[in-house]
Design a protein around this motif. Structure first.
Motif, mmCIF file in Angstrom:
data_model
loop_
_atom_site.group_PDB
_atom_site.id
_atom_site.type_symbol
_atom_site.label_atom_id
_atom_site.label_comp_id
_atom_site.label_asym_id
_atom_site.label_seq_id
_atom_site.Cartn_x
_atom_site.Cartn_y
_atom_site.Cartn_z
ATOM 1 N N SER A 70 -30.292 -58.356 2.818
ATOM 2 C CA SER A 70 -29.141 -58.929 2.115
ATOM 3 C C SER A 70 -27.928 -58.518 2.937
ATOM 4 C CB SER A 70 -29.057 -58.383 0.682
ATOM 5 O OG SER A 70 -27.996 -58.987 -0.025
ATOM 6 N N GLY A 71 -27.635 -59.323 3.975
ATOM 7 C CA GLY A 71 -26.760 -58.888 5.043
ATOM 8 C C GLY A 71 -25.301 -59.265 4.897
ATOM 9 N N ILE A 72 -24.596 -59.145 5.992
ATOM 10 C CA ILE A 72 -23.146 -59.295 5.994
ATOM 11 C C ILE A 72 -22.719 -60.711 5.640
ATOM 12 C CG2 ILE A 72 -22.807 -59.901 8.424
ATOM 13 C CD1 ILE A 72 -20.832 -57.160 6.597
ATOM 14 N N SER A 73 -23.490 -61.718 6.047
ATOM 15 C CA SER A 73 -23.143 -63.103 5.703
ATOM 16 C C SER A 73 -23.278 -63.332 4.209
ATOM 17 C CB SER A 73 -24.028 -64.089 6.480
ATOM 18 O OG SER A 73 -25.391 -63.910 6.167
ATOM 19 N N HIS A 74 -24.260 -62.660 3.584
ATOM 20 C CA HIS A 74 -24.422 -62.781 2.133
ATOM 21 C C HIS A 74 -23.253 -62.100 1.416
ATOM 22 C CE1 HIS A 74 -26.886 -64.288 -1.008
ATOM 23 N NE2 HIS A 74 -27.249 -63.118 -1.510
#
Length: 369
Positions: free
Chosen positions: A163-167
């Protein structure tokens, strides 16, 4: 370590190994039949490495590859347990009907693989494409100058590796677009260890969350699992997100906002003690990560209880389990004066898959009457 704990652990490992062997056996039969794969020992070693990747990744935190592979393995494991017995049964019936065994193995295996691909694509879309769910409710109390309140709520982001930075950017964009008066995050903002959150500068993204009455959160069970709560709290303070730890704060002389420590914490206060000095004529809004104490909240005059934790099972049919565990595992429930809303969460735990659930942001429009 107590003998009973050792026996339970041995039983779990034995069962897990048996399931892994069953999945591997099916995979090997198909690969050997369809593509002529020969070296079963290399295949077995790779399978064992994959099946224990999540545990390996827990100890080798500097190598995120293992945790990522392990997360996807959990998704494959669950649906392999559901798909493979049916596939084996179909293959046995077709073989009994004297159809060519090699052809049956090839085509049944291909259909199973196709089913996994479709399921994973669908689950990934649900995980990374949040919806906004809207609730409107009335609280029959005077809230000073406020007659209406818009709350944006997001829980269970599990920000970290997958669940990364773009999310996170998606969260900020979607939440701010709602123009909320108040932003609330009832727990599991990070996925265990705060290190990836800090290292990848999630905080610099989340500090752009904006609401005139503030941005607040509480601890979830995964913040405890990571063992880095002091460091996490320091980062939250830096970016202007107030984490309430068994605390009550008066917002604009209009309502009380209450944040509970997670149920994981043995020292968390009972609701009646926490609310001892509140005036029940003012609205009381509470965040509690796990929706486990609705009766106590109702009894102590809480008007709105916001929770997450359940993920609505995340991957069907797990929702059948969460429905039995909690009085409300997702959505809305009203008990006398108490309005309860449980979110399925914005992120995910383990595999970035949602089957039968969807990543979501909650918009709550409250009218005080």
């Amino acid at each position: 370590m107590k003998p009973r704990i050792i026996m339970n652990f041995a039983l779990i490992i034995t069962l897990y190994s048996a399931l892994t062997f069953y999945i591997g056996w099916n995979g090997w039969i198909w690969l050997h039949t369809a593509f002529g794969l020969q070296d079963k020992w290399i295949f077995g070693v790779i399978l064992e490495l994959i099946s224990f990747s999540y545990i390996i990744g827990h100890f080798l935190k500097g190598i995120p590859f293992f945790k990522v592979i392990g997360a996807y393995w959990f998704g494959l494991l669950q649906y392999a347990i559901l798909f493979l017995p049916l596939a084996n049964l179909i293959a046995l019936v077709l073989i009994y009907l004297n159809l060519p065994t090699t052809t049956i193995v090839k085509w049944v295996g291909a259909f199973v693989l196709a089913a996994f691909i479709v399921l994973f694509l669908y689950g990934s879309f649900n995980a990374y494409s949040p919806v906004v769910r809207k609730y409107s409710l009335a609280i029959p109390k005077n809230a000073g100058k406020l007659t209406k309140l818009r709350i944006a709520m997001a829980s269970d982001m599990h920000f970290g590796r997958l669940s990364g930075i773009s999310h996170a950017r998606r969260l900020v964009r979607e939440v701010n677009a709602l123009k909320p008066d108040l932003i609330l995050m009832p727990g599991d903002i990070i996925d265990d260890d705060p290190e990836p959150f800090i290292q990848k500068n999630f905080g610099d993204v989340m500090k752009d969350l904006s609401a005139p009455l503030g941005v607040f959160g509480v601890l979830g069970n995964h913040e405890y699992y990571g063992g880095g709560i002091p460091r996490y709290l320091t980062e939250m303070n830096r970016i202007g997100i107030t984490i309430l730890l068994d605390q009550v704060t008066n917002i604009a002389d209009s309502f009380y906002l209450v944040g509970r420590k997670d149920k994981t914490d043995r020292d968390r206060m009972p609701i009646e003690d926490l609310l001892m000095n509140t005036e029940i004529n003012l609205p009381i809004i509470m965040m509690d990560h796990q929706p486990a104490e609705l009766k106590q909240a109702e009894k102590n005059h809480v008007d709105l209880l916001l929770s997450g934790h359940t993920h609505r099972g995340q991957m069907a049919p797990n929702h059948l389990i969460t429905k039995r565990m909690f009085e409300v595992d997702w959505g809305y429930l009203k008990k006398n004066q108490l309005h309860t809303i449980v979110s399925s969460g914005f992120g995910f735990w383990g595999p970035p898959l949602r089957i039968g659930s969807r990543s979501e942001i909650i918009q709550i429009d409250v009218t005080f009457v």
